[in-house]
Design a protein around this motif. Structure first.
Motif: not given
Length: 110
Positions: A19-25, A27-33
């Motif tokens: 779950q922590r890994k999914r949340e980090l991923e 968050a990384r994907n949202r940096t361009d939003e």
């Protein structure tokens, strides 16, 4: 895996790690939003919010653009003049400042 307390604890720990890994991923994907536009109309409309509150109603889109068209509004695409925000709107009649604010909110959240 053995179905005992130690095995169940290990599974729970493994799931927490996933779950922590999914949340980090995510968050990384949202940096361009783009940053979300604030929900408080007064913050987005700035000085226009006060001006709309003192305007005489009913008022038409054309009248509002003529009077307040140069006022800047915070949109998802940056600051834009009211005239540009209301450009896609046919000439409508608004009965109150809240009606105008709602229309503007609908247009800037597209």
């Amino acid at each position: 895996m053995v179905d005992d307390k130690q095995g169940r604890d290990k599974q729970a720990d493994d799931e927490k790690q996933r779950q922590r890994k999914r949340e980090l991923e995510e968050a990384r994907n949202r940096t361009d939003e783009a940053e979300p536009v604030r929900d408080n109309p007064g913050e987005q409309l700035g000085d226009l919010d006060d001006a709309l509150g003192t305007h005489d109603y009913p008022a038409t889109t054309e009248e509002l653009v003529e009077t307040y068209g140069d006022y800047e509004i915070e949109t998802q695409g940056g600051r834009k003049p009211l005239s540009e925000v209301l450009a896609p709107t046919d000439d409508q009649t608004y009965g109150s400042a809240d009606d105008v604010r709602s229309r503007i909110q609908g247009l800037i959240h597209r």
